[in-house]
Design a protein around this motif. Sequence first.
Motif, PDB file in Angstrom:
ATOM      1  N   ASP A 123       0.830  -1.399   0.067  1.00  0.00           N
ATOM      2  CA  ASP A 123       0.026  -0.103  -0.238  1.00  0.00           C
ATOM      3  C   ASP A 123       1.029   1.252  -0.201  1.00  0.00           C
ATOM      4  OD1 ASP A 123       1.442  -0.435   2.248  1.00  0.00           O
ATOM      5  OD2 ASP A 123      -0.543  -0.490   3.237  1.00  0.00           O
ATOM      6  N   ARG A 124       2.435   1.599  -0.084  1.00  0.00           N
ATOM      7  CA  ARG A 124       3.020   2.133   0.089  1.00  0.00           C
ATOM      8  C   ARG A 124       3.712   3.093  -0.820  1.00  0.00           C
ATOM      9  NH1 ARG A 124       3.043   5.612   3.875  1.00  0.00           N
ATOM     10  NH2 ARG A 124       4.621   6.110   3.082  1.00  0.00           N
ATOM     11  N   SER A 125       3.634   3.699  -1.457  1.00  0.00           N
ATOM     12  CA  SER A 125       4.158   4.674  -2.932  1.00  0.00           C
ATOM     13  C   SER A 125       4.640   5.262  -2.668  1.00  0.00           C
ATOM     14  CB  SER A 125       3.354   5.032  -4.083  1.00  0.00           C
ATOM     15  OG  SER A 125       2.582   5.780  -3.168  1.00  0.00           O
ATOM     16  N   GLY A 126       5.800   5.434  -3.646  1.00  0.00           N
ATOM     17  CA  GLY A 126       7.106   6.873  -3.529  1.00  0.00           C
ATOM     18  C   GLY A 126       7.865   6.046  -3.093  1.00  0.00           C
ATOM     19  N   PRO A 127       9.402   6.663  -2.945  1.00  0.00           N
ATOM     20  CA  PRO A 127      10.705   5.954  -2.074  1.00  0.00           C
ATOM     21  C   PRO A 127      10.103   5.203  -1.034  1.00  0.00           C
ATOM     22  CG  PRO A 127      10.899   8.600  -2.581  1.00  0.00           C
ATOM     23  CD  PRO A 127       9.157   8.221  -2.471  1.00  0.00           C
ATOM     24  N   VAL A 128      11.607   4.399  -0.463  1.00  0.00           N
ATOM     25  CA  VAL A 128      11.797   3.778   0.021  1.00  0.00           C
ATOM     26  C   VAL A 128      12.299   4.396   0.884  1.00  0.00           C
ATOM     27  CG1 VAL A 128      11.907   1.908   1.606  1.00  0.00           C
ATOM     28  CG2 VAL A 128      10.718   1.321  -0.597  1.00  0.00           C
ATOM     29  N   PRO A 129      12.620   5.021   2.127  1.00  0.00           N
ATOM     30  CA  PRO A 129      13.392   5.777   2.781  1.00  0.00           C
ATOM     31  C   PRO A 129      14.555   4.523   3.026  1.00  0.00           C
ATOM     32  CG  PRO A 129      11.466   5.755   4.113  1.00  0.00           C
ATOM     33  CD  PRO A 129      11.497   4.962   3.180  1.00  0.00           C
ATOM     34  N   VAL A 130      16.017   5.631   2.583  1.00  0.00           N
ATOM     35  CA  VAL A 130      17.077   4.904   1.966  1.00  0.00           C
ATOM     36  C   VAL A 130      18.200   4.569   3.412  1.00  0.00           C
ATOM     37  CG1 VAL A 130      18.468   7.029   3.750  1.00  0.00           C
ATOM     38  CG2 VAL A 130      19.298   5.382   1.559  1.00  0.00           C
ATOM     39  N   GLU A 131      17.589   4.275   4.513  1.00  0.00           N
ATOM     40  CA  GLU A 131      17.978   3.745   5.982  1.00  0.00           C
ATOM     41  C   GLU A 131      17.649   2.866   5.931  1.00  0.00           C
ATOM     42  OE1 GLU A 131      16.396   6.053   9.626  1.00  0.00           O
ATOM     43  OE2 GLU A 131      15.706   7.318   8.431  1.00  0.00           O
ATOM     44  N   LEU A 132      16.140   2.639   5.580  1.00  0.00           N
ATOM     45  CA  LEU A 132      15.796   1.040   5.971  1.00  0.00           C
ATOM     46  C   LEU A 132      16.160  -0.349   4.823  1.00  0.00           C
ATOM     47  CD1 LEU A 132      11.285   1.782   6.044  1.00  0.00           C
ATOM     48  CD2 LEU A 132      13.411   1.276   8.115  1.00  0.00           C
ATOM     49  N   VAL A 133      16.982   0.180   4.270  1.00  0.00           N
ATOM     50  CA  VAL A 133      17.851  -0.587   3.223  1.00  0.00           C
ATOM     51  C   VAL A 133      19.501  -0.367   3.234  1.00  0.00           C
ATOM     52  CG1 VAL A 133      16.332  -0.704   1.229  1.00  0.00           C
ATOM     53  CG2 VAL A 133      18.040   1.505   1.241  1.00  0.00           C
ATOM     54  N   THR A 134      19.816   0.445   3.850  1.00  0.00           N
ATOM     55  CA  THR A 134      21.461   0.733   3.846  1.00  0.00           C
ATOM     56  C   THR A 134      21.854   0.234   5.371  1.00  0.00           C
ATOM     57  OG1 THR A 134      21.112   3.223   4.156  1.00  0.00           O
ATOM     58  CG2 THR A 134      21.825   1.715   2.652  1.00  0.00           C
ATOM     59  N   ALA A 135      23.144  -0.372   5.896  1.00  0.00           N
ATOM     60  CA  ALA A 135      23.439  -0.665   7.284  1.00  0.00           C
ATOM     61  C   ALA A 135      24.017   0.675   7.969  1.00  0.00           C
ATOM     62  CB  ALA A 135      24.153  -1.996   6.954  1.00  0.00           C
ATOM     63  N   SER A 136      24.175   0.914   9.042  1.00  0.00           N
ATOM     64  CA  SER A 136      24.779   1.909   9.647  1.00  0.00           C
ATOM     65  C   SER A 136      26.035   1.826   9.655  1.00  0.00           C
ATOM     66  CB  SER A 136      23.797   2.263  10.929  1.00  0.00           C
ATOM     67  OG  SER A 136      24.706   1.611  11.979  1.00  0.00           O
ATOM     68  N   ALA A 137      26.842   2.410  10.007  1.00  0.00           N
ATOM     69  CA  ALA A 137      28.330   2.463  10.066  1.00  0.00           C
ATOM     70  C   ALA A 137      28.630   0.540  11.083  1.00  0.00           C
ATOM     71  CB  ALA A 137      29.367   3.250  11.003  1.00  0.00           C
ATOM     72  N   SER A 138      28.092   0.999  12.553  1.00  0.00           N
ATOM     73  CA  SER A 138      28.218   0.454  13.377  1.00  0.00           C
ATOM     74  C   SER A 138      27.531  -0.973  13.523  1.00  0.00           C
ATOM     75  CB  SER A 138      27.272   0.873  14.718  1.00  0.00           C
ATOM     76  OG  SER A 138      26.305   0.723  14.640  1.00  0.00           O
ATOM     77  N   GLY A 139      26.169  -1.123  12.913  1.00  0.00           N
ATOM     78  CA  GLY A 139      25.368  -2.259  12.694  1.00  0.00           C
ATOM     79  C   GLY A 139      23.836  -2.385  13.040  1.00  0.00           C
ATOM     80  N   LEU A 140      24.569  -1.720  14.509  1.00  0.00           N
ATOM     81  CA  LEU A 140      23.700  -1.849  15.613  1.00  0.00           C
ATOM     82  C   LEU A 140      22.624  -1.081  16.426  1.00  0.00           C
ATOM     83  CD1 LEU A 140      27.199  -2.952  18.129  1.00  0.00           C
ATOM     84  CD2 LEU A 140      24.764  -4.436  17.033  1.00  0.00           C
ATOM     85  N   ASP A 141      22.964   0.463  15.046  1.00  0.00           N
ATOM     86  CA  ASP A 141      21.885   1.059  15.674  1.00  0.00           C
ATOM     87  C   ASP A 141      20.361   0.949  15.879  1.00  0.00           C
ATOM     88  OD1 ASP A 141      20.232   3.445  15.374  1.00  0.00           O
ATOM     89  OD2 ASP A 141      21.093   4.187  13.109  1.00  0.00           O
ATOM     90  N   PRO A 142      19.960   1.418  17.104  1.00  0.00           N
ATOM     91  CA  PRO A 142      18.841   0.962  17.571  1.00  0.00           C
ATOM     92  C   PRO A 142      17.813   2.146  17.022  1.00  0.00           C
ATOM     93  CG  PRO A 142      20.525   2.591  19.498  1.00  0.00           C
ATOM     94  CD  PRO A 142      21.029   2.370  17.860  1.00  0.00           C
ATOM     95  N   ASP A 143      17.702   2.686  16.239  1.00  0.00           N
ATOM     96  CA  ASP A 143      17.345   4.139  16.476  1.00  0.00           C
ATOM     97  C   ASP A 143      16.486   4.233  14.444  1.00  0.00           C
ATOM     98  OD1 ASP A 143      17.030   4.718  18.886  1.00  0.00           O
ATOM     99  OD2 ASP A 143      18.828   5.887  18.596  1.00  0.00           O
ATOM    100  N   LEU A 144      15.501   5.019  14.181  1.00  0.00           N
ATOM    101  CA  LEU A 144      15.227   4.886  13.020  1.00  0.00           C
ATOM    102  C   LEU A 144      14.613   6.672  13.109  1.00  0.00           C
ATOM    103  CD1 LEU A 144      12.866   2.442  12.196  1.00  0.00           C
ATOM    104  CD2 LEU A 144      15.002   2.995  10.533  1.00  0.00           C
ATOM    105  N   SER A 145      15.038   7.239  11.775  1.00  0.00           N
ATOM    106  CA  SER A 145      14.386   8.413  12.044  1.00  0.00           C
ATOM    107  C   SER A 145      12.356   8.715  11.972  1.00  0.00           C
ATOM    108  CB  SER A 145      14.268   9.054  10.654  1.00  0.00           C
ATOM    109  OG  SER A 145      13.367   8.815   9.206  1.00  0.00           O
ATOM    110  N   PRO A 146      11.622   9.102  12.898  1.00  0.00           N
ATOM    111  CA  PRO A 146      10.593   9.366  12.302  1.00  0.00           C
ATOM    112  C   PRO A 146       9.828   8.914  11.309  1.00  0.00           C
ATOM    113  CG  PRO A 146      10.756  11.121  13.517  1.00  0.00           C
ATOM    114  CD  PRO A 146      12.479  10.659  13.028  1.00  0.00           C
ATOM    115  N   ALA A 147      10.414   8.807   9.763  1.00  0.00           N
ATOM    116  CA  ALA A 147       9.928   9.072   8.324  1.00  0.00           C
ATOM    117  C   ALA A 147       9.894   7.942   8.175  1.00  0.00           C
ATOM    118  CB  ALA A 147      10.150  10.205   7.453  1.00  0.00           C
ATOM    119  N   ALA A 148      11.444   6.908   9.159  1.00  0.00           N
ATOM    120  CA  ALA A 148      11.478   5.707   8.404  1.00  0.00           C
ATOM    121  C   ALA A 148      10.471   4.522   9.176  1.00  0.00           C
ATOM    122  CB  ALA A 148      13.119   4.807   8.215  1.00  0.00           C
TER     123      ALA A 148
END
Length: 206
Positions: A123-148
């Motif tokens: 049901d979603r259109s438009g671009p996928v938030p980039v943080e949901l498809v790329t790993a963080s530098a630590s690989g352990l990021d506990p947070d997301l942006s409100p938009a994601a």
Amino acid sequence: MLKDLRPALSLLVVMTGLTGLAYPLGVTGLAQLAFPWQANGSLIEQDGKVVGSALIGQNFTGPGYFWGRPSATTAPDPADPARSVAAPYNAASSGGSNLAPSSRALVESAAEAVARLRAAHPDRSGPVPVELVTASASGLDPDLSPAAALWQVERVARARGVAAEEVRALVLAQVEGRQLGLLGEPRVNLLALNRALDARWPERRP
């Protein structure tokens, strides 16, 4: 010769005592007095058991939970300890993928992540938030942006059997602002958000 060695050995003993014992013990003691929760790992307990840390992400995969960023952490292969296998959110092996923007492997993994997210969010259109498809530098990021986090609301609401607007309101209530109003960006802690989900709308078990 002993005349030359004596001051050097004395200085070694004194500096070892100061920097190797007194300073670490002093800092540890001060941290335990002033910030005991943070000094002990920011551990989160539920029913008397530790369920995680506010600083280390977890690999949520169920449709009724909000998902975090991909993790590139690894662990030794049980079949061959000389090799590594993917182990998302392995706190003993913090690290990123270290793939360059021009890497074909990075492009392919991002494309696969986008395809999985599209399939789970028809049901979603438009671009996928980039943080949901790329790993963080630590690989352990506990947070997301409100938009994601908000991008995933419809899937979570459908899996929980509740109205999307109610889940959206829960996400917004979990948003943490900038530290001191200046540092960092607004964020949502995934463990706190998913625990709030379970507390308000427990998943239906077969």
